[in-house]
Design a protein around this motif. Structure first.
Motif, PDB file in Angstrom:
ATOM      1  N   GLY A 137      36.928  41.752  28.033  1.00 49.23           N
ATOM      2  CA  GLY A 137      38.370  41.913  27.955  1.00 49.23           C
ATOM      3  C   GLY A 137      38.862  42.951  28.948  1.00 49.23           C
ATOM      4  O   GLY A 137      38.078  43.628  29.620  1.00 49.23           O
ATOM      5  N   GLU A 138      40.172  43.071  29.017  1.00 50.57           N
ATOM      6  CA  GLU A 138      40.766  44.090  29.880  1.00 50.57           C
ATOM      7  C   GLU A 138      40.685  45.455  29.191  1.00 50.57           C
ATOM      8  O   GLU A 138      40.554  45.521  27.973  1.00 50.57           O
ATOM      9  N   PRO A 139      40.682  46.545  29.971  1.00 52.32           N
ATOM     10  CA  PRO A 139      41.103  46.631  31.371  1.00 52.32           C
ATOM     11  C   PRO A 139      39.979  46.567  32.389  1.00 52.32           C
ATOM     12  O   PRO A 139      40.165  46.897  33.560  1.00 52.32           O
ATOM     13  N   TRP A 140      38.780  46.140  31.965  1.00 50.00           N
ATOM     14  CA  TRP A 140      37.610  46.300  32.827  1.00 50.00           C
ATOM     15  C   TRP A 140      37.588  45.335  34.004  1.00 50.00           C
ATOM     16  O   TRP A 140      37.053  45.671  35.076  1.00 50.00           O
ATOM     17  N   ASN A 141      38.160  44.145  33.867  1.00 54.15           N
ATOM     18  CA  ASN A 141      38.227  43.228  35.005  1.00 54.15           C
ATOM     19  C   ASN A 141      39.199  43.740  36.065  1.00 54.15           C
ATOM     20  O   ASN A 141      38.907  43.692  37.268  1.00 54.15           O
ATOM     21  N   GLU A 142      40.344  44.262  35.612  1.00 56.44           N
ATOM     22  CA  GLU A 142      41.311  44.810  36.568  1.00 56.44           C
ATOM     23  C   GLU A 142      40.749  46.053  37.252  1.00 56.44           C
ATOM     24  O   GLU A 142      40.943  46.256  38.450  1.00 56.44           O
ATOM     25  N   GLN A 143      40.011  46.862  36.499  1.00 55.78           N
ATOM     26  CA  GLN A 143      39.413  48.043  37.112  1.00 55.78           C
ATOM     27  C   GLN A 143      38.390  47.651  38.175  1.00 55.78           C
ATOM     28  O   GLN A 143      38.307  48.282  39.231  1.00 55.78           O
ATOM     29  N   LEU A 144      37.620  46.600  37.921  1.00 54.86           N
ATOM     30  CA  LEU A 144      36.648  46.116  38.906  1.00 54.86           C
ATOM     31  C   LEU A 144      37.333  45.750  40.213  1.00 54.86           C
ATOM     32  O   LEU A 144      36.877  46.130  41.298  1.00 54.86           O
ATOM     33  N   VAL A 145      38.449  45.027  40.103  1.00 52.90           N
ATOM     34  CA  VAL A 145      39.200  44.633  41.299  1.00 52.90           C
ATOM     35  C   VAL A 145      39.797  45.859  41.983  1.00 52.90           C
ATOM     36  O   VAL A 145      39.729  46.006  43.207  1.00 52.90           O
ATOM     37  N   ASN A 146      40.367  46.764  41.196  1.00 48.21           N
ATOM     38  CA  ASN A 146      40.990  47.959  41.777  1.00 48.21           C
ATOM     39  C   ASN A 146      39.980  48.838  42.502  1.00 48.21           C
ATOM     40  O   ASN A 146      40.336  49.555  43.444  1.00 48.21           O
ATOM     41  N   GLN A 147      38.717  48.785  42.073  1.00 47.44           N
ATOM     42  CA  GLN A 147      37.665  49.570  42.730  1.00 47.44           C
ATOM     43  C   GLN A 147      36.930  48.762  43.803  1.00 47.44           C
ATOM     44  O   GLN A 147      35.953  49.242  44.386  1.00 47.44           O
ATOM     45  N   ASN A 148      37.404  47.526  44.050  1.00 49.93           N
ATOM     46  CA  ASN A 148      36.847  46.672  45.099  1.00 49.93           C
ATOM     47  C   ASN A 148      35.349  46.430  44.918  1.00 49.93           C
ATOM     48  O   ASN A 148      34.573  46.428  45.875  1.00 49.93           O
ATOM     49  N   LEU A 149      34.959  46.202  43.679  1.00 48.58           N
ATOM     50  CA  LEU A 149      33.551  45.960  43.374  1.00 48.58           C
ATOM     51  C   LEU A 149      33.264  44.496  43.061  1.00 48.58           C
ATOM     52  O   LEU A 149      32.097  44.106  42.903  1.00 48.58           O
ATOM     53  N   GLY A 150      34.291  43.695  42.962  1.00 53.14           N
ATOM     54  CA  GLY A 150      34.124  42.293  42.627  1.00 53.14           C
ATOM     55  C   GLY A 150      35.477  41.619  42.509  1.00 53.14           C
ATOM     56  O   GLY A 150      36.501  42.203  42.873  1.00 53.14           O
ATOM     57  N   PHE A 151      35.482  40.400  42.007  1.00 50.59           N
ATOM     58  CA  PHE A 151      36.730  39.658  41.871  1.00 50.59           C
ATOM     59  C   PHE A 151      36.735  38.895  40.548  1.00 50.59           C
ATOM     60  O   PHE A 151      35.690  38.680  39.924  1.00 50.59           O
ATOM     61  N   THR A 152      37.918  38.516  40.124  1.00 51.36           N
ATOM     62  CA  THR A 152      38.085  37.735  38.915  1.00 51.36           C
ATOM     63  C   THR A 152      38.076  36.255  39.276  1.00 51.36           C
ATOM     64  O   THR A 152      38.897  35.803  40.073  1.00 51.36           O
ATOM     65  N   ALA A 153      37.136  35.517  38.702  1.00 50.43           N
ATOM     66  CA  ALA A 153      37.092  34.077  38.937  1.00 50.43           C
ATOM     67  C   ALA A 153      38.197  33.383  38.160  1.00 50.43           C
ATOM     68  O   ALA A 153      38.868  32.475  38.670  1.00 50.43           O
ATOM     69  N   LEU A 154      38.388  33.803  36.917  1.00 44.91           N
ATOM     70  CA  LEU A 154      39.431  33.213  36.077  1.00 44.91           C
ATOM     71  C   LEU A 154      39.800  34.171  34.968  1.00 44.91           C
ATOM     72  O   LEU A 154      38.986  35.006  34.548  1.00 44.91           O
ATOM     73  N   VAL A 155      41.019  34.073  34.504  1.00 40.47           N
ATOM     74  CA  VAL A 155      41.390  34.694  33.240  1.00 40.47           C
ATOM     75  C   VAL A 155      41.241  33.611  32.185  1.00 40.47           C
ATOM     76  O   VAL A 155      41.433  32.416  32.450  1.00 40.47           O
ATOM     77  N   THR A 156      40.866  34.007  30.982  1.00 37.64           N
ATOM     78  CA  THR A 156      40.443  33.021  29.995  1.00 37.64           C
ATOM     79  C   THR A 156      41.570  32.135  29.469  1.00 37.64           C
ATOM     80  O   THR A 156      41.304  31.085  28.898  1.00 37.64           O
ATOM     81  N   GLY A 157      42.813  32.550  29.683  1.00 33.15           N
ATOM     82  CA  GLY A 157      43.920  31.660  29.359  1.00 33.15           C
ATOM     83  C   GLY A 157      43.913  30.412  30.222  1.00 33.15           C
ATOM     84  O   GLY A 157      44.531  29.401  29.874  1.00 33.15           O
ATOM     85  N   GLU A 158      43.197  30.463  31.368  1.00 40.18           N
ATOM     86  CA  GLU A 158      43.039  29.282  32.217  1.00 40.18           C
ATOM     87  C   GLU A 158      41.901  28.394  31.708  1.00 40.18           C
ATOM     88  O   GLU A 158      41.881  27.192  31.975  1.00 40.18           O
TER      89      GLU A 158
END
Length: 442
Positions: free
Chosen positions: A238-259
């Protein structure tokens, strides 16, 4: 060793693996500071008649540092618990889902907790005794949220165009394994929501969990740190860990689960059944407070204050900037895609988000059968009737003058459709299970 005993063993060894990853990542953890909200406006307490007062004024509730725990934190901070006479509620941070489980099994009388913000399948697994030393009967009182999770991927795979379609990773994983690289997908607890989202996503792309890639548990707050040291290829949390990953440029989000599944069920408020049975008025007070907090959290004008409150060190210890955008449906995937869509954001109340549909719990149990966590002959419908207390939800909703249009008239949301076109009919779970191509062999 029986399948059931073997599963319990795997839960234990999985937790040990997560602990090892956590220890390895401690040295690289980034310390965060966050704004402290000192002047929080609270709601006024009700004048409760003595005969209507809760049996006790205290309860110990656990939470994990995830945005979907916000209703419990807000109920504490904004005074909703106190409003209904629960003046001494403690909302206590838990290090991981196994710790949450263990503390619920202990109960507050044994130094643990009475209930928690929890992965929806866990109360069922605890009631069965599948993940506890002995069966721990639980009641599920409310859904805390729908949507709001994500599957993130290491930036090593950024050029593969990995989205809701995981299939581009299949060949990459095969090549990496041929080079003796250990390939791992992380989730937060075996049989829990994140485990099931990860397994569904991988399987839909033809990737076989535990064959093509190991699926391991890692505590939510340790996901980003472990991606930083390349301990995993992908994780679901869950969030906020996916957004933090992107903000730290360590990875990307493939999908949010609502998709993956629009308005899918996620966390729940669950308490020990014996605590609820012994304290029906206190239970109703907790539930009314939680529902009011959920309504408050879903008002757009409150999102910023909610995120500032939960970002505090005593709650998440995460920068406000890592929480706010996705709470509003503003998704930066980290791969060049962006979207602004509140409909796939986390919902706490809107669109019946809080109501614990029994049909949704039936899907979780069916998926746990799919992956061998519980026996195939489990009477899932009887188990749902035992654990899910939608009757108490309705009583609480009516008590706080919820409009009739916001109270579902059925315990089933009907046939659910996933991103790949697969349908789950709660009237025929076996047909869904039989049609799935990838599952644990019998």
């Amino acid at each position: 060793m029986s399948n059931f005993s073997r599963r319990r063993f795997l839960f234990t060894t999985g937790a040990a693996a997560a602990t090892t990853l956590w220890l390895n990542s401690c040295a690289s953890r980034t310390e965060t500071t966050s704004e402290t909200t000192n002047d929080i406006e609270t709601v006024a307490p009700l004048d409760i008649a003595p005969e209507d007062a809760p049996e006790i004024t205290t309860a110990k509730l656990g939470f994990i540092a995830l945005t979907d725990s916000a209703p419990l934190i807000i109920a504490k901070e904004k005074g909703f618990f106190a409003k209904y006479g629960m003046t001494d509620v403690e909302v206590i941070k838990q290090a991981s889902w196994p710790v949450t489980r263990d503390n619920i099994e202990l109960g507050s009388g044994g130094g643990g907790i009475d209930g928690a913000h929890i992965l929806t399948p866990m109360p069922y697994l605890m009631t069965m005794g599948a993940i506890t030393q002995q069966p721990v009967p639980m009641y599920l009182l409310a859904r805390l949220n729908v949507n709001g999770q994500a599957i993130s991927v290491s930036k090593d795979y950024l050029d593969l165009n990995v989205t809701v379609d995981s299939s581009p990773l299949k060949d990459a994983f095969t090549k990496a394994k041929a080079g003796n690289k250990e390939i791992q997908a992380a989730m937060t607890f075996p049989g829990g929501t994140h485990d099931l989202w990860m397994r569904y996503w991988l399987s839909a792309g033809g990737i076989v969990p535990n064959t093509d890639i190991s699926v391991i548990p890692v505590p939510p707050p340790q996901m980003v740190a472990n991606m930083r040291i390349s301990a995993m290829e992908t994780f679901c949390v869950g969030e906020p860990w996916n957004e933090q990953l992107v903000n730290q440029n360590l990875g990307f989000t493939a999908l949010v689960t609502g998709e993956l599944w629009q308005d899918h069920p996620e966390k729940a408020l669950s308490l020990r059944a014996d605590w609820v049975d012994e304290n029906p008025k206190a239970t109703m007070a907790l539930l009314k407070a939680t529902l009011e907090a959920q309504k408050w959290c879903d008002q757009p004008e409150n999102k910023e204050e909610m995120c500032k409150i939960v970002s505090q060190d005593k709650w998440f210890q995460v920068p406000f900037e890592d929480i706010i955008d996705r709470s509003q449906g503003k998704i930066d995937y980290g791969d060049g895609r962006t979207v602004d869509d509140p409909n796939i954001a986390m919902k706490f109340w809107n669109d019946f988000a809080s109501y614990p549909f029994k049909s949704h719990d039936l899907w979780f149990l069916t998926e746990n059968i799919r992956w061998g966590y519980i026996p195939a002959n489990t009477d899932t419908k009887a188990l749902v009737e035992k654990v899910n207390r939608s009757d108490l939800w309705i009583e609480a909703a009516k008590a706080i003058d919820t409009p009739e249009a916001e109270i579902p008239t059925s315990d089933s949301r009907g046939v659910e459709t996933f991103f790949d076109g697969v349908e789950f009919d709660p009237e025929n779970p076996q047909a869904y299970l039989d049609a799935l191509k990838i599952k644990t062999p019998k």
